[in-house]
Scaffold this active site. Structure first.
Site, mmCIF file in Angstrom:
data_model
loop_
_atom_site.group_PDB
_atom_site.id
_atom_site.type_symbol
_atom_site.label_atom_id
_atom_site.label_comp_id
_atom_site.label_asym_id
_atom_site.label_seq_id
_atom_site.Cartn_x
_atom_site.Cartn_y
_atom_site.Cartn_z
ATOM 1 N N GLY A 169 0.825 -1.199 0.000
ATOM 2 C CA GLY A 169 0.000 0.000 0.000
ATOM 3 C C GLY A 169 0.858 1.246 0.000
ATOM 4 O O GLY A 169 1.900 1.303 -0.650
ATOM 5 N N GLY A 170 0.423 2.238 0.790
ATOM 6 C CA GLY A 170 1.130 3.514 0.835
ATOM 7 C C GLY A 170 2.579 3.343 1.244
ATOM 8 O O GLY A 170 3.448 4.131 0.850
ATOM 9 N N GLY A 404 21.668 7.767 -32.536
ATOM 10 C CA GLY A 404 21.364 8.571 -31.364
ATOM 11 C C GLY A 404 21.972 7.988 -30.106
ATOM 12 O O GLY A 404 22.337 8.718 -29.180
ATOM 13 N N ALA A 405 22.101 6.669 -30.088
ATOM 14 C CA ALA A 405 22.657 6.023 -28.901
ATOM 15 C C ALA A 405 24.105 6.452 -28.678
ATOM 16 O O ALA A 405 24.579 6.497 -27.542
ATOM 17 C CB ALA A 405 22.557 4.507 -29.037
#
Lengths: 510, 669
Positions: A169-170, A404-405
């Protein structure tokens, strides 16, 4: 006075026994240590200074006022690991299932606040059933207070979360904000919603282990950085891990004396890159042969293994290593590996840890899964991280640096300080075959011409000279000298100063 | 030397350790060397060592090292006057000899007729009989059919050995203890020989039970001179593959040695032998010896003869081939001391001795000091063990005044031999060297099969001193802790002090140790089970070898570190140990023992790609690390390996399939 001391002793005894012997035994039967045992094992002997042993919850609903245990389910304080200051909190599953009350949260916040001021890491040992439901919104508020502290501490002091039991949970969001998450196999799990809720909502049948066990988070989700066999191993290895980290963003990483010579030559590296450009090789061998004493502390080894991240040392000082792994997915970058590497680069930059980047990357992974999954934004994270980093950056291109790499992987253009290439390096917009098919489309039907064109392309780009002539790499180095050259470069960069323009904060493409 | 003719350039028609070894001698004789190499051997050690190198084709030997025309073309291209064939490949090929002769190139080896005569088991046995060499009682004619085989077997008396004329390496051989086995054995041996050698001819002889394999080295020149250089004991074999050889044999007496030597020389003379050759015998428990076969080449195990006689056999072969007469007579030959050889194989003793291939990420040879340790290696760190050739990568040879010294040097050398990246048999060899039966010298060719079966298990090796790994683990840990105590940035007043009491956890047992540094020599004293160990070491953290002096004794362990576990290897034994404080050790007792049941049931595609190879079939059993499939993605081959031991239950894909991420390729059971 005498009476006070007697009461003090009583309270201390009560706090130390936590939820009582019965619950301690049950904790042990689950293969888990108690909160105090963990702290004792984790810190140097007799260095633990405990705070807030007498804190109790303030809840009066549901008969809770009848049940009070000093400490309220979390042990907090500070001590040393290898003589160096570290703050620690350890949730006590034997007390109200380690559940978080307002008071419990306040104790954690106090430690984090103090750690920020003192400039020392916080290590949280999580073992908690979740929010103390009896307290209602007060517990939720407690979580938020902790999140706020984690965020303020982020980039100021290293924060490590050890998941040593349930964390649901939280509760998961505090570890999620911290820098590193280590889990223990079979006894820990993390999820936002548990198997029961999952079944009700999506009709999926899944066990807690499958949903959020150590294996899930180290292999599939990448939420956790490492998993260990058991509590003892996890805590001892975390001690070792802390030795790599600086105490805060105000200081450099500690110096670790070594006798491993800077001029150690590794001739076997001359044959690491195979003759056949389509064969892979293990980049970890290069890492192990470059760092001091072959000691490499890898993180997330089983997640997005096409990129390797972790810490090593060069001449006694910590470096963060980011390396493409040609053995997995040919080393191509994808969503997962971009995120993995980007967060690691940002940690190193925040904490004055130089970054060593080892490049063999054929590009970004193509495909609908990647494009629909927003590889554009995720890939941009890695560019952003490298581009904003002001720590020393040393890069070695071993083989491919395509497209681009190439730009992404700590290139000269993203303020790489020292960029080396091995003689086997090929830096180009793309591989020869693809390039020729585009540039010489008109010749596609003539195999002889294509062959010549390909050779022409290879002579131009399948070597380090094209980029060398433009100053995009600083030197071509022999593989066996890699360690020496890296040592010298990092020594030269020791006092590097570089600042980014003032801003409130940048806007990384999240 | 009475005759000074010598070659100025020779070609070595081989690869690996033997090519390197021949180049060494040629260099010492100031002869230029030419290496030949296949695709896979581009950059191999023998290529680096030779003065010139000629590429002779693709990786498979039948397209390169076995192609006679290519070798001859390489000779012509480089002007090599002679060819040394090494062992294997073309070393016992009379056609090759003849082809060389036709081109005026000298073959460094025996004349072609001698090769032909000794290459056939029936012919060689007949020649041996005629030359007065003891042969195994049996039938020297081809046996036409199974009925005849039974008849002949009855005459010789069971047990009998049914053998293919062209056989070798254990193929085409069957032992029969009775009529039924004889019938079946004949058929099996015959069909096996036909499919393996293209020659199904069979003969039968008496089967010698529990034999030793002992061979005699001879040298003969082309002027009628010949000598024998003593014997080599080669009984330590695994599936007819020699593993350890030594000279002299711990079993022979002088009279037998002399008789065997003289018969070997007589056999050589009978075929006008020249060059180095080896006559193999089987020897029974009463020291009766019988001729087995003659190897008309340099043997793998020749170094043990070199070290005990002081001769360089390759040098002798080259001189003889150049037409020189032997410079020694039988009287000159003295056998001194004892020499032992271990064959280092890239194979996995823990999984049926399967060959292992890959990159040698670490390869550190034992020191060759005092000329008492010799390593004939064909590989180097960073080199590749390919799938195409023999998995033997080196020979480790020691020499001592006596067998005990040679053995003890061998144990030390094995402990220092570091090989990483491929599986290897160093640990197995270490275990053999410590086996009481091996030490006693009382063994036969059945030794390995009887003592180890099909698999070897390092945990089963009895440690000579079980305290040693515990002590060493404690010391190593203490060294790490002491160094960590020098970490910068420690809080004043909180500086790390390393305690002296530790617990070593190994094999589920907890051992308390006290480790104290003692001044001024920087050593440590370890108290373990009431006994004190003084340890001096200059080990530093990156070294794979821990060398130390423990109570005055030099010891050596190979060290690996995995997380909080230290793995110590020595003499074939393996110890995994964790060292922690007594508190941590107590808490460690509470940790559950993990069963390895979390094995994944499926092999899934880790990336989208094309399945280009499936290396296994349904029902096949596999070991962790075995290659299962290859996926091509991004034009790169990615090998998928078995994550754990198991069996292939089902294969759900086929070669050529285009795979999605996480697609199931096969299922384990």
């Amino acid at each position: 006075m005498q009476e006070i001391i007697r009461q003090l002793d009583e309270k201390r005894a009560a706090a130390r026994s936590g939820g009582g012997q019965h619950r301690i035994d049950r904790q042990h039967l689950r293969g888990k240590l108690t909160a105090r045992e963990r702290i004792e094992l984790f810190l140097d002997a007799n260095t633990f200074e405990e705070w807030d042993m007498f804190v109790e919850h303030r809840c009066t609903e549901f008969g809770m006022d009848q049940q009070k245990i000093p400490g309220d389910g979390v042990v907090t304080g500070y001590g040393t690991v290898c003589g160096r200051l570290v703050f620690v909190y350890s949730q006590d599953f034997t007390v109200f299932g380690g559940s978080l009350s307002a008071a419990h949260a306040e104790k954690i916040c106090k430690i984090v606040d103090q750690a920020i001021k003192a400039g020392a890491p916080v290590v949280g040992l999580n073992d908690s059933g979740g929010a103390r439901i009896q307290e209602g919104v007060e517990a939720l508020a407690g979580y938020a207070e902790v999140f706020q502290r984690n965020v303020l501490a982020s980039g100021v002091i290293p924060q490590i979360s050890m998941i040593m039991g349930p964390c649901a949970g939280g509760a998961v969001y505090s570890p999620a904000i911290t820098d590193f998450i280590f889990m223990v196999e079979n006894t820990s799990y993390m999820f936002v919603t548990g198997p029961d809720v999952v079944k009700t909502v999506t009709h999926e049948e899944v066990t807690a282990e499958q949903l959020g066990g150590a294996r899930t988070h180290t292999n599939r989700s990448g939420v956790a950085d490492l998993a260990f066999d058991n509590d003892v191993e996890a805590l001892l290895m975390t001690r070792r891990f802390l030795n790599f980290l600086p105490p805060s963003n105000r200081e450099k990483a500690p110096f670790w004396p070594t006798s491993d010579p800077a001029d150690r030559k590794e001739y076997s590296l001359d044959t690491l890159v195979p003759h056949d450009p389509n064969k892979s090789y293990d980049m970890k061998e290069l890492i192990l042969k470059v760092v001091d004493e072959h000691d490499f502390f890898e993180l997330q080894p089983d997640y997005a293994a096409n990129v390797i991240i972790g810490f090593g040392r060069i001449q006694g000082s910590t470096v963060g290593i980011v390396a493409n792994q040609p053995m997995v997915q040919a080393g191509a970058l994808d969503i997962a590996s971009s995120r993995k590497a980007a967060r690691f680069v940002r940690f190193c930059d925040a904490f004055n840890i130089p970054i060593l980047t080892l490049v063999d990357v054929p590009g970004f992974l193509p495909g609908t899964a990647q494009e629909y999954g927003a590889i554009i934004k995720h890939g941009a994270k890695l560019i952003y991280a490298y581009a904003e980093a002001t720590v020393p950056k040393v890069t070695v291109i071993t083989r491919k640096a395509y497209g681009g790499a190439y730009d992404v992987m700590s290139s000269k253009h993203l303020r790489g300080d020292v960029n080396f290439a091995w003689p086997t390096a090929e830096i180009a917009v793309m591989g020869p075959k693809g390039a020729v098919e585009i540039i010489f489309r008109q010749d596609m039907n003539d195999p002889e011409k294509i062959k010549n064109r390909t050779e022409e392309y290879c002579t131009k780009f399948a070597n380090p000279f094209a980029v060398g002539s433009r100053g995009f790499i600083d030197d071509v180095i022999m593989p066996h000298n890699t360690r020496t050259r890296i040592c010298r470069s990092l020594a030269m960069l020791r006092e590097k100063k570089l600042e980014n323009p003032w801003r409130k904060h940048g806007n990384i493409p999240l | 030397m009475t005759n000074n003719t010598m070659f100025s350039k020779i070609l070595i028609a081989n690869r690996g350790e033997i090519a390197c070894r021949i180049i060494k001698t040629a260099k010492a004789m100031s002869i230029c060397t030419v290496a030949v190499y296949s695709d896979a051997d581009r950059g191999a050690l023998h290529v680096q060592m030779a003065d010139e190198a000629v590429h002779i084709g693709p990786s498979p030997a039948f397209e390169s090292y076995l192609v006679m025309e290519k070798i001859i073309a390489a000779c012509k291209q480089t002007g090599a006057q002679a060819v040394h064939p090494g062992y294997g490949f073309l070393s016992e090929n009379s056609t090759f000899c003849q082809m060389l002769a036709d081109e005026g190139i000298v073959f460094i080896g025996p004349p072609a007729p001698a090769i032909t005569a000794m290459g056939d088991k029936i012919t060689s046995k007949k020649i041996a009989l005629k030359a007065g060499v003891n042969t195994i009682p049996g039938h020297t004619e081809e046996v036409p059919n199974a009925e005849e085989a039974v008849h002949i077997a009855a005459q010789i008396g069971y047990p009998v050995m049914i053998k293919a004329t062209a056989g070798g390496g254990g193929k085409g051989m069957r032992v029969a203890h009775n009529e039924a086995q004889c019938l079946e054995g004949f058929e099996r041996a015959s069909s096996e020989a036909l499919s393996s050698f293209g020659d199904g001819r069979i003969f039968i002889e008496k089967f010698i039970e529990n034999p030793r394999h002992i061979e005699i080295q001879i040298l003969a020149d082309s002027h009628g001179g010949s000598v024998y250089l003593g014997e080599r004991e080669c009984s330590i074999q695994r599936r007819h593959q020699k593993v350890i050889e030594e000279a002299p044999s711990p079993f022979l007496d002088d009279a037998t040695r002399k008789a065997m030597g003289e018969q070997a020389v007589a056999l050589g003379k009978a075929v006008d032998y020249s060059s180095a050759g080896t006559v193999e015998f089987v020897v029974d428990k009463n020291r009766n010896f019988y001729f087995l076969e003659m190897n008309t080449r340099l043997q793998v195990e020749h170094p043990v003869t070199e070290l005990t006689t002081g001769l360089d056999l390759v040098e002798e072969m080259i001189k003889i081939a150049a037409g020189n007469p032997l410079s020694i007579t039988q009287e000159d030959i003295k056998i001194n001391g004892c020499s032992m050889e271990c064959r280092v194989y890239a194979e996995d003793p823990f999984s049926g001795f399967l060959p292992s291939t890959g990159r040698l990420t670490r390869y550190c040879l034992p020191s060759e000091e005092n000329e008492k340790v010799r390593v004939d290696t064909g590989v180097f760190e960073g080199g590749e063990i390919s799938i195409y050739y023999d998995p033997m990568i080196a020979k480790l040879v020691t020499y001592g005044e006596d067998r005990e010294e040679a053995t003890s040097l061998m144990r030390e050398a094995l402990d220092e031999y570091v090989i990483r990246g491929v599986k290897h048999n160093i640990g197995f060899l270490g275990a053999l060297m410590n086996h009481p039966k091996f030490i006693s010298g009382d063994f036969t060719t059945n030794f390995i099969a009887q003592e180890y079966g099909e698999d070897f298990n390092a945990e089963d090796v009895i440690q000579q001193d079980p305290a040693l790994p515990i002590v060493v683990a404690a010391i190593i840990h203490r060294l790490y802790m002491d160094r960590a105590a020098h970490l910068s940035g420690q809080l004043q007043g909180y500086e790390r002090r390393v305690q002296d009491n530790w617990v070593v956890i190994s094999g589920g047992e907890h051992y308390e140790v006290l480790v104290t540094p003692f001044q001024p020599d920087g050593g440590y004293r370890v108290i373990y089970q009431g006994k004190s160990y003084s340890v001096l070491t200059d080990w530093s953290f990156c070294q794979p070898l821990f060398r130390g002096n423990i109570n005055g004794r030099q010891i050596c362990f190979q060290v690996e570190r995995y997380g909080i576990t230290y793995r110590l290897l020595r003499m074939g034994g393996r110890t995994d140990a964790k060292v922690m404080t007594p508190l941590a050790a107590d808490l460690h007792r509470l940790m559950p023992l993990r069963e390895e049941n979390s094995n994944s049931q499926f092999l899934q595609a880790p990336m989208p790609g094309l399945l280009i190879k499936l290396s296994v079939v349904e029902g096949q059993s596999i070991r962790a690390g075995d290659e299962l499939a290859i996926i091509e993605a991004m034009k790169m081959e990615n090998i998928l390996r078995a994550p754990h031991d198991g069996m292939i239950k089902k294969i759900s894909t086929q070669v050529g399939d285009s795979l999605n991420v996480d697609q199931v390729i096969l299922e384990f059971s």
